[in-house]
Scaffold this active site. Structure first.
Site, short mmCIF file in Angstrom:
data_model
loop_
_atom_site.label_atom_id
_atom_site.label_comp_id
_atom_site.label_asym_id
_atom_site.label_seq_id
_atom_site.Cartn_x
_atom_site.Cartn_y
_atom_site.Cartn_z
N LYS A 56 0.86 -1.51 -0.12
CA LYS A 56 0.44 0.00 -0.10
C LYS A 56 0.48 1.38 0.26
O LYS A 56 2.03 0.96 1.14
CB LYS A 56 -1.00 0.00 1.32
CG LYS A 56 -2.07 1.16 1.22
CD LYS A 56 -3.21 0.41 2.80
CE LYS A 56 -3.87 1.89 2.35
NZ LYS A 56 -4.85 2.04 3.81
N SER A 131 -10.04 1.14 2.71
CA SER A 131 -9.39 2.09 1.84
C SER A 131 -7.79 1.19 1.46
O SER A 131 -7.96 2.20 0.31
CB SER A 131 -8.91 3.04 3.00
OG SER A 131 -7.90 2.58 3.51
N SER A 155 -9.87 -1.06 6.63
CA SER A 155 -9.25 -0.81 5.22
C SER A 155 -8.82 -1.56 4.85
O SER A 155 -8.30 -2.19 3.98
CB SER A 155 -8.70 0.46 5.52
OG SER A 155 -9.94 1.49 5.69
N1 GLN Z 1 -13.42 3.62 6.24
C1 GLN Z 1 -12.07 4.58 7.58
C2 GLN Z 1 -11.79 5.70 6.66
O1 GLN Z 1 -12.41 6.83 6.10
C3 GLN Z 1 -11.39 3.55 8.05
C4 GLN Z 1 -9.56 3.87 6.30
C5 GLN Z 1 -8.85 2.83 7.28
O2 GLN Z 1 -8.99 1.68 7.96
N2 GLN Z 1 -8.02 3.16 7.34
O3 GLN Z 1 -11.63 6.51 7.88
#
Ligand code: GLN
Length: 431
Positions: A56, A131, A155
């Protein structure tokens, strides 16, 4: 040609052919074949010998562009290897490229990337979830063996669920965060994506462990697969889950009961309905603080001038919350609720070995669909609780609805990552 080189060549060909549409990689390692040859030539084989990784774009890899899928860091190259990367390299893993994601890991769909959304390889035209969108898609599309993502509120698990693969959020502190560009440091964990549980275990066992450079990291015994028996499963039903998804997970629980004769029991986690409201003040505040170094002086551009809408919302929101008069009202209150939810899980884990529930409340939507912010935030209602409670959680495939993958989560107490993955491994075999 050696086996590793051959495999890497096949992956590169596949990426070349199909990734223009899927958009899972932001960067391909130009030295991949050369590195493969060097691994092929080794006589002593490391634990990850020849395993091909996507990483990532918020995890530092020396010499590769680590942009967090943002214009802010568009020209930034990693100046060092994150601890997890050092460990992968030391065990003969190979990094084939850097994967797409929501900008600075802020999002649940992959659509906030400054470099375009990632398409779900197993459901055309639909989001991958996020994400860690590219990390999930690259593994699901067969562009690499495994990948790393980060999970702050879901994510890793959310895109694993939508793409039909395995995604692990380790217990908080199991994996060093050193070299991860943080979203919300008290919640972030790096973890693996894989096409099966045993590959995920292989990776986690290497990347975990105490690291002097991350004070919250802890020592832990090896993560390995054991036979588990006579389990008591806690089944958690949360409001707002799509009926078809719940049906698939319920069906899986029935199969588990029949096949392994494990006990099941419906459980409840008090205050779980407050998880999303608790998560965002913590995330906004910590993200605001983490982004102060992106002032355009040392590296990258000034974040406020170059980021997308969601990142800006969090910076401005975090700035407000951080003001003295609001700190107590939002941040401290959120910390109190976090502790309450953590305590609730601890109580339940005295009675059950693990908890099973769906990973996402709905199916992936069409790329580009207009979504209200609250709607997107609510999408993490089932994944955020594990981050707040600091426990481990894994998403594994549970079935499909009209061909679209549906995942389910298995959660275990903090530090019981090995047990959780052993349970997941056994359940995976029912397929
Ligand atoms: N969707 C969540 C956010 O927008 C989690 C994101 C993540 O786990 N990096 O913060």
């Amino acid at each position: 040609m050696g086996v590793v080189e051959q495999k890497v060549k096949q992956y590169l060909d596949k990426i070349e052919k199909n990734d223009e549409r899927i958009n899972s990689f932001l960067f391909i390692n130009p030295n991949a074949l050369e590195e493969a040859r060097a691994i092929d030539a080794k006589s002593k084989k490391g634990k990850l010998y020849g395993l091909v990784f996507g990483i990532k774009s918020n995890i530092n890899v020396k010499g590769m562009p680590i942009s967090c899928a943002s214009k802010t860091l568009e020209d930034y190259k990693g100046t060092f290897d994150a601890t997890v990367i050092e460990k992968i390299k030391a065990e003969d893993g190979l990094i084939i490229g850097i994967t797409n994601c929501d900008e600075f890991a802020c999002g649940s769909s992959g659509e906030t990337s400054a470099f375009g959304a990632t398409e779900n390889p197993n459901a055309r035209g639909l989001i991958t979830g996020g994400s860690s969108s590219g990390s999930a898609a690259s593994v699901a599309a067969g562009f690499c063996d495994v990948s790393l993502g980060s999970d702050t509120g879901g994510s890793i698990r959310n895109p694993a669920s939508h793409c039909g693969i395995v995604g692990v959020k380790p217990s908080y502190g199991l994996v060093s965060r050193y070299g991860l560009i943080d979203l919300s440091m008290s919640l972030d964990q790096i973890g693996p994506f894989a096409r099966n549980v045993s590959d995920a275990v292989r990776v986690l066992d290497v990347i975990m462990g105490k690291d002097e450079r991350d004070t919250r990291s802890v020592d832990s015994s090896a993560v390995k697969l054991d036979k588990v028996k006579n389990l008591k499963i806690g089944v958690l039903k949360v409001n707002g889950v799509d009926k078809e998804i719940q049906k698939i997970v319920d069906g899986k629980v029935e199969e588990i009961k029949k096949k392994f004769k494990w006990d099941t029991k419906e459980i409840e986690i008090k205050h779980i309905d407050l998880a999303v409201q608790t998560y965002y003040p913590l995330c906004y505040t910590e993200f605001f603080s983490a982004t102060r170094r992106f002032d355009g002086r040392r590296y990258g551009k000034k974040i406020e001038d170059s980021c997308g809408e969601e990142v800006l919302r969090r910076i401005l929101g975090g700035k407000e919350i951080t003001k003295a008069e609001f700190g107590g009202r939002y941040y401290n209150k959120a910390l109190e609720v976090k502790e309450l939810i953590k305590g609730e899980f601890e109580k339940v884990f005295k009675e059950v070995d693990c908890i099973i529930l769906p990973t996402c409340p709905g199916l992936p939507w069409e790329i580009g669909k207009e979504m209200a912010v609250e709607e997107v935030y609510a999408y993490d209602a089932l994944t955020i609780p594990a981050n707040l409670a600091e426990i481990c959680a894994v998403s594994i495939p549970a079935g499909k609805i009209k061909g679209i993958p549906v995942g389910m989560q298995i959660m275990c107490a903090k530090g019981e990552d090995g047990k959780m993955l052993s349970i997941a491994n056994q359940i995976e075999m029912i397929r």
